[in-house]
Design an enzyme around this catalytic site. Structure first.
Site, PDB file in Angstrom:
ATOM      1  N   CYS A 163       0.837  -1.077   0.048  1.00 54.79           N
ATOM      2  CA  CYS A 163      -0.074   0.031   0.217  1.00 54.79           C
ATOM      3  C   CYS A 163       0.834   1.297   0.082  1.00 54.79           C
ATOM      4  O   CYS A 163       0.137   2.415   0.077  1.00 54.79           O
ATOM      5  CB  CYS A 163      -0.867  -0.058   1.203  1.00 54.79           C
ATOM      6  SG  CYS A 163      -1.746  -1.684   1.564  1.00 54.79           S
ATOM      7  N   HIS A 300      -4.298   7.853   5.889  1.00 53.19           N
ATOM      8  CA  HIS A 300      -4.280   6.360   5.154  1.00 53.19           C
ATOM      9  C   HIS A 300      -5.758   5.875   5.215  1.00 53.19           C
ATOM     10  O   HIS A 300      -6.114   5.330   4.476  1.00 53.19           O
ATOM     11  CB  HIS A 300      -3.276   5.417   5.763  1.00 53.19           C
ATOM     12  CG  HIS A 300      -3.233   4.099   4.946  1.00 53.19           C
ATOM     13  ND1 HIS A 300      -2.565   4.361   3.844  1.00 53.19           N
ATOM     14  CD2 HIS A 300      -3.091   2.905   5.480  1.00 53.19           C
ATOM     15  CE1 HIS A 300      -2.482   3.106   3.211  1.00 53.19           C
ATOM     16  NE2 HIS A 300      -2.727   2.160   4.217  1.00 53.19           N
ATOM     17  N   GLU A 311      -2.614   4.699  13.261  1.00 55.64           N
ATOM     18  CA  GLU A 311      -2.456   5.998  12.332  1.00 55.64           C
ATOM     19  C   GLU A 311      -2.864   7.310  13.228  1.00 55.64           C
ATOM     20  O   GLU A 311      -1.960   8.199  13.082  1.00 55.64           O
ATOM     21  CB  GLU A 311      -3.186   5.883  11.142  1.00 55.64           C
ATOM     22  CG  GLU A 311      -3.012   7.029  10.084  1.00 55.64           C
ATOM     23  CD  GLU A 311      -4.112   7.158   9.258  1.00 55.64           C
ATOM     24  OE1 GLU A 311      -4.125   8.210   8.722  1.00 55.64           O
ATOM     25  OE2 GLU A 311      -4.978   6.223   9.157  1.00 55.64           O
ATOM     26  N   LYS A 329     -10.069   7.317   0.810  1.00 57.34           N
ATOM     27  CA  LYS A 329     -10.363   5.793   0.675  1.00 57.34           C
ATOM     28  C   LYS A 329     -11.871   5.593   1.042  1.00 57.34           C
ATOM     29  O   LYS A 329     -12.402   4.632   0.455  1.00 57.34           O
ATOM     30  CB  LYS A 329      -9.562   4.799   1.604  1.00 57.34           C
ATOM     31  CG  LYS A 329      -8.085   4.760   1.122  1.00 57.34           C
ATOM     32  CD  LYS A 329      -7.494   3.999   1.927  1.00 57.34           C
ATOM     33  CE  LYS A 329      -6.083   3.607   1.736  1.00 57.34           C
ATOM     34  NZ  LYS A 329      -5.177   5.091   1.918  1.00 57.34           N
ATOM     35  N   HIS A 334      -9.700   1.022  -0.922  1.00 58.55           N
ATOM     36  CA  HIS A 334      -8.308   1.057  -0.732  1.00 58.55           C
ATOM     37  C   HIS A 334      -7.819   0.656  -2.158  1.00 58.55           C
ATOM     38  O   HIS A 334      -8.018  -0.872  -2.427  1.00 58.55           O
ATOM     39  CB  HIS A 334      -8.073   0.112   0.172  1.00 58.55           C
ATOM     40  CG  HIS A 334      -6.543  -0.166   0.712  1.00 58.55           C
ATOM     41  ND1 HIS A 334      -5.607   0.488   0.078  1.00 58.55           N
ATOM     42  CD2 HIS A 334      -5.839  -0.337   1.915  1.00 58.55           C
ATOM     43  CE1 HIS A 334      -4.271   0.487   0.671  1.00 58.55           C
ATOM     44  NE2 HIS A 334      -4.605  -0.079   1.739  1.00 58.55           N
ATOM     45  N   PHE A 394       1.896  -3.247   4.496  1.00 60.01           N
ATOM     46  CA  PHE A 394       2.159  -4.540   5.105  1.00 60.01           C
ATOM     47  C   PHE A 394       3.692  -4.644   4.777  1.00 60.01           C
ATOM     48  O   PHE A 394       4.098  -3.926   3.794  1.00 60.01           O
ATOM     49  CB  PHE A 394       1.436  -5.761   4.015  1.00 60.01           C
ATOM     50  CG  PHE A 394      -0.040  -6.283   4.686  1.00 60.01           C
ATOM     51  CD1 PHE A 394      -0.722  -5.567   5.863  1.00 60.01           C
ATOM     52  CD2 PHE A 394      -0.536  -7.124   3.793  1.00 60.01           C
ATOM     53  CE1 PHE A 394      -1.701  -5.815   6.184  1.00 60.01           C
ATOM     54  CE2 PHE A 394      -1.990  -7.394   4.263  1.00 60.01           C
ATOM     55  CZ  PHE A 394      -2.574  -6.837   5.080  1.00 60.01           C
TER      56      PHE A 394
END
Length: 406
Positions: A163, A300, A311, A329, A334, A394
């Site tokens: 991402c 994010h 976050e 998003k 996403h 990730f």
């Protein structure tokens, strides 16, 4: 001496629309792009049926030679890059002089090409594989296809960090320009929709299950959020050294003033608020400003329980105030490897217009999320000189970009 990096072109292919102006205008309708997709119901054990698809048709000027080594992910990237290159006014001489490079990324290559190799292993027959199959599949497919198409001879920097693929590409490109390695970079990220990507998050219980109410999800930062929705698309920036852009009379959209990347070093999927905050802190240092200068943060904002909490905690720790924040998003879903670039492009557009979008479906901020100024309901006019956009991936990869109004 560190050179200045500016934005002279942007292009988008996304669920919101297939150019920057259309996509930005769609934000002002306060409608997300989430749909219930019947094809996801074909997979036994897949719980979510939701997705955000990009409506895309190949441009008429593309022929078979243009796309023979491209899956959808590379075609999205090319369409966005053609827009950016046109806006920046780059001609072949500039693209091909060796001082222009490409930094581009995605989570993976094109999944259908992978199936051709799988078929070979299962049937023991080499029937569906062509000379372009691996090129469509390889992790560097977007970067390499763009380089070949535009005949660039400078640096090639593929990014495949889930991402943060798009945001890391922008940051890496900026650093090459800053230190004099390149004068111009084509940079961004792309992703094509696949049920396999939906399944990754579904098995982690991270997808929204509001299959009968697509317009109500995702709901970043909301106490009742229930997970993310997968989308696809691409966005490309033309980044350029400031004096180089001025000398050729290019229109400068914004300055990329700060960038940082950090890694958690703790867990491949669990977010770490402390190490996330390091990226935000280091981006401010890189830009030479403190947190009080930032007028808006594009979060994010995946609408996952742990992700939103980590976050926002990281954001509050750095700013120590209720900085305005929202998540794009909530409109696009996403978009994985594309999100860092798509969200950066729309953040730049907000910076230049002064209008910032709210997070959709945000009715009651989660008390477990940190105290921030969550934009909700209507958009907001903010006279900001600097805006920050953050992405986390990730593997424990954290990125932060800071753009300055010109």
């Amino acid at each position: 001496m560190k050179r200045r990096v500016v934005v002279t072109g942007m292009g988008i292919v996304s669920p919101l629309g297939n150019d920057v102006e259309t996509a930005f205008a769609r934000l002002k309708r306060f409608e997300n792009c989430v749909q219930a997709l019947p094809e996801l119901g074909e997979y036994k054990g897949l719980n979510t049926r939701l997705g955000c698809r990009t409506a895309f048709e190949k441009p008429a000027h593309w022929n078979r030679k243009t796309t023979r080594t491209m899956g959808d992910v590379s075609m999205y990237a090319l369409a966005a890059t053609e827009q950016a290159v046109a806006q920046a006014g780059l001609d072949d001489a500039l693209l091909q002089n060796g001082r222009t490079g490409v930094a581009y990324g995605s989570c993976s290559g094109s999944i259908p090409a992978l199936l051709d190799f799988y078929s070979m292993l299962m049937t023991k027959e080499v029937t569906g594989i062509t000379s372009g199959t691996y090129i469509k599949l390889m992790p560097q497919t977007t970067a390499c296809n763009l380089s070949v198409h535009f005949k660039t001879h400078g640096r090639l920097v593929p990014t495949g960090t889930a991402c943060t693929s798009g945001s890391l590409a922008l940051g890496n490109a900026a650093e090459l320009i800053r230190w004099g390695v390149q004068d111009v970079m084509l940079a961004g990220g792309a992703e094509e929709f696949s049920a396999t990507q939906v399944a990754i998050f579904d098995t982690l219980y991270a997808t929204s299950l509001r299959n009968d109410a697509p317009c109500t999800t995702p709901a970043p930062y909301d106490v009742d959020r229930d997970g993310l929705v997968i989308g696809d698309g691409a966005a490309t920036f033309v980044l350029e050294e400031y004096d180089h852009a001025k000398a050729r009379g290019a229109t400068i959209l914004a300055e990329l003033a700060g960038f940082a990347e950090t890694t958690d070093g703790t867990h491949v999927t669990n977010p770490n608020a402390e190490t996330m905050s390091f990226a935000l802190r280091d981006a401010l240092v890189d830009a030479g400003i403190d947190g009080s200068a930032i007028g808006y943060v594009n979060g994010h904002g995946t609408a996952t329980k742990a992700g939103d909490i980590a976050e926002t905690s990281a954001t509050r720790a750095i700013f120590n105030r209720a900085v305005p924040i929202s998540s794009i998003k909530s409109y696009t879903g996403h978009t994985l490897g594309a999100c860092g670039a798509i969200e950066a492009a729309l953040t730049v557009k907000s910076l230049t217009t002064g209008w910032y979008p709210p997070s959709l479906n945000l009715k009651n901020p989660d008390p477990a999320c940190a105290e921030l100024d969550y934009l909700a309901g209507e958009g907001r006019m903010i006279d900001a000189e600097y805006a920050m956009t953050n992405n986390f991936a990730f593997g424990g990869v954290n990125t932060s970009l800071i753009f300055k109004k010109i």
